[in-house]
Scaffold this motif. Structure first.
Motif, PDB file in Angstrom:
ATOM      1  N   GLN A  97      37.756  40.263  36.606  1.00 10.52           N
ATOM      2  CA  GLN A  97      38.188  39.169  35.800  1.00 10.52           C
ATOM      3  C   GLN A  97      36.936  38.384  35.688  1.00 10.52           C
ATOM      4  OE1 GLN A  97      41.823  37.461  35.918  1.00 10.52           O
ATOM      5  NE2 GLN A  97      42.998  39.156  36.661  1.00 10.52           N
ATOM      6  N   PRO A  98      36.892  37.625  34.353  1.00  9.55           N
ATOM      7  CA  PRO A  98      35.710  36.783  33.923  1.00  9.55           C
ATOM      8  C   PRO A  98      35.441  35.580  35.103  1.00  9.55           C
ATOM      9  CG  PRO A  98      37.197  36.987  32.159  1.00  9.55           C
ATOM     10  CD  PRO A  98      37.949  37.678  33.262  1.00  9.55           C
TER      11      PRO A  98
ATOM     12  N   TRP B 168      43.380  41.486  41.777  1.00  9.08           N
ATOM     13  CA  TRP B 168      42.855  41.920  40.703  1.00  9.08           C
ATOM     14  C   TRP B 168      43.161  43.210  40.461  1.00  9.08           C
ATOM     15  CZ3 TRP B 168      37.295  39.977  39.794  1.00  9.08           C
ATOM     16  CH2 TRP B 168      37.087  38.689  39.955  1.00  9.08           C
TER      17      TRP B 168
ATOM     18  N   GLU C 148      34.956  32.107  36.254  1.00 11.66           N
ATOM     19  CA  GLU C 148      35.478  30.663  35.679  1.00 11.66           C
ATOM     20  C   GLU C 148      34.515  29.382  35.808  1.00 11.66           C
ATOM     21  OE1 GLU C 148      40.030  32.035  35.298  1.00 11.66           O
ATOM     22  OE2 GLU C 148      39.655  30.739  36.696  1.00 11.66           O
TER      23      GLU C 148
ATOM     24  N   HIS D 294      40.675  30.590  41.461  1.00 10.24           N
ATOM     25  CA  HIS D 294      40.402  31.257  39.992  1.00 10.24           C
ATOM     26  C   HIS D 294      41.805  31.321  39.622  1.00 10.24           C
ATOM     27  CE1 HIS D 294      39.883  34.645  37.472  1.00 10.24           C
ATOM     28  NE2 HIS D 294      38.656  34.431  37.464  1.00 10.24           N
TER      29      HIS D 294
ATOM     30  N   ASN E  42      39.125  46.319  36.204  1.00  9.66           N
ATOM     31  CA  ASN E  42      39.731  45.067  36.675  1.00  9.66           C
ATOM     32  C   ASN E  42      39.067  43.821  36.827  1.00  9.66           C
ATOM     33  OD1 ASN E  42      42.461  46.721  36.154  1.00  9.66           O
ATOM     34  ND2 ASN E  42      41.968  47.613  38.323  1.00  9.66           N
TER      35      ASN E  42
ATOM     36  N   SER F 208      43.571  33.608  38.221  1.00 12.55           N
ATOM     37  CA  SER F 208      44.331  34.646  38.595  1.00 12.55           C
ATOM     38  C   SER F 208      44.929  34.469  39.705  1.00 12.55           C
ATOM     39  CB  SER F 208      43.388  35.896  38.668  1.00 12.55           C
ATOM     40  OG  SER F 208      42.305  35.724  39.597  1.00 12.55           O
TER      41      SER F 208
ATOM     42  N   THR G  42      30.773  40.325  41.093  1.00 13.33           N
ATOM     43  CA  THR G  42      32.267  40.656  41.382  1.00 13.33           C
ATOM     44  C   THR G  42      32.866  42.077  41.186  1.00 13.33           C
ATOM     45  OG1 THR G  42      32.397  39.765  39.101  1.00 13.33           O
ATOM     46  CG2 THR G  42      33.058  38.302  40.636  1.00 13.33           C
TER      47      THR G  42
END
Length: 361
Positions: A268-269, A342, A271, A87, A266, A89, A257
């Motif tokens: 996150q999308p 995250w 991907e 990811h 917190n 991130s 998630t």
């Protein structure tokens, strides 16, 4: 008269059951052949994406953050799963490590992310992942000093690699690692880890496992995806395409998630890099399998085991690594979930940087 009426009623019930069966079969066939809807766009190559050609004839995609002294010190990061991917991130979180003289390599495991999908679902196994890591370390990176960071399922792979190759590592970091396989039970069916490693009272864990188990249940998948998983397990063949089954996994991931954090804001999308068929063979452990539990004491390089407060993996599973590796320490990060960075990216990176400073010559 009564007997005749009874026969008519039975015939009527029989016709209803027959029609119900035909309707049910029709619905099942429709669901089996209904294309799986894509709700998350598939992952696309980044500007940093490169590829290794592996000896098995497939490619593995990776991103590299190189230091000013390439080839001297390398960190290899292994993502979770099986079926997960790199990811963006985690690339962002670990990029600053290059300033401290470390080349950082983050790769999508075989069958996931931007890496090639193998010919057959069961071609990708736990052992093939370990073999990939060995080839990458020996043939692709060839650094003088090596640290492996393994997160979740990647932590299991990293620990196995370390146990089997005790002299190759300068350090090992296990980030919310999955438990050591095989799981051990007493004669009366009790989990041995729960007895050996009770949770210390100073760690106020928040249990995220009930919703995680529910949100990752196979019943959450479309019928076509469930059938594809079963066929792959039984016959090592695809029913739905990789693209379709990956789409189903990415949709599921977007829904589970929230179990990976302490604070839902917190999350996150997703991907779109899930590799669904890559899970089939990897989740299978043959009789007599040992992921390295017996030989872990031979790996004497420093080990850091880090875990967040809201991790769905039990402390007892994680702490066994601290017990097995002779030079290991445990770090608890308050306010962080399974994907520690995250919730607490700075605390996560600081823990890694501090560990790297301690093992520097």
């Amino acid at each position: 008269m009564n007997s005749s009426n009874s026969r008519k009623r039975l015939l009527g019930v029989g016709k209803l059951l027959k029609w119900a069966g035909l309707i049910g079969l029709t619905v099942l066939l429709v669901l089996l052949f209904k294309p799986i809807k894509e709700t998350v766009s598939p992952i696309e190559p980044r500007a940093s994406t490169e590829y290794w050609s592996m000896s098995g004839g497939y490619r593995i995609a990776y991103s590299a953050i190189r230091s000013k002294s390439p080839g001297e010190n390398a960190i290899v990061y292994l993502h979770g799963g099986p079926g997960g991917y790199i990811h963006s991130s985690i690339i962002e979180t670990l990029t600053p490590l290059a300033r401290n003289g470390w080349d950082v390599y983050l790769y999508d495991q075989s069958g996931t992310g931007l890496s090639d999908r193998r010919e057959f679902p069961k071609s990708t196994t736990y052992e093939s992942h370990v073999a990939d890591l060995e080839e990458i370390v020996d043939e692709k990176i060839r650094a003088k000093r090596l640290v492996v960071i393994g997160h979740s399922f990647g932590g299991q792979l990293a620990a196995t690699f370390a146990a089997r190759n005790p002299d190759r590592l300068s350090g090992l970091i296990l980030s919310a690692p999955g438990g050591i396989e095989p799981t051990l039970f007493t004669e009366d069916g009790k989990w041995e880890n729960a007895i050996a490693y009770p949770t210390p009272p100073e760690y106020a864990f928040v249990d995220a496992s009930p919703t995680y188990v529910s949100d990752t249940s196979i019943t959450r998948l479309p019928v076509r995806a469930i059938a594809s998983v079963v066929i792959a397990q039984l016959f090592d063949r695809r029913f739905a395409s990789d693209q379709e089954l990956d789409a189903a996994l990415n949709t599921m991931a977007a829904g589970f998630t929230h179990n990976m954090v302490c604070d839902p804001k917190n999350v996150q999308p997703e991907e779109g890099g899930g590799g669904a068929y890559g899970r089939i063979g990897t989740n299978f452990f043959p009789d007599g399998f040992d992921a390295g539990r017996i030989s872990m004491p031979e790996m004497t390089a420093p080990v850091l085991v880090v875990q967040g407060q809201c991790d769905f993996i039990p402390f007892a599973a994680v702490y066994e690594y601290v017990d097995r590796f002779p030079n290991a320490k445990y770090e608890f990060i308050e306010g962080a979930g399974h994907i520690i960075w995250w919730d607490k990216p700075s605390a996560y990176r600081n823990a890694i940087e501090s560990f790297l400073t301690e093992i520097s010559p």
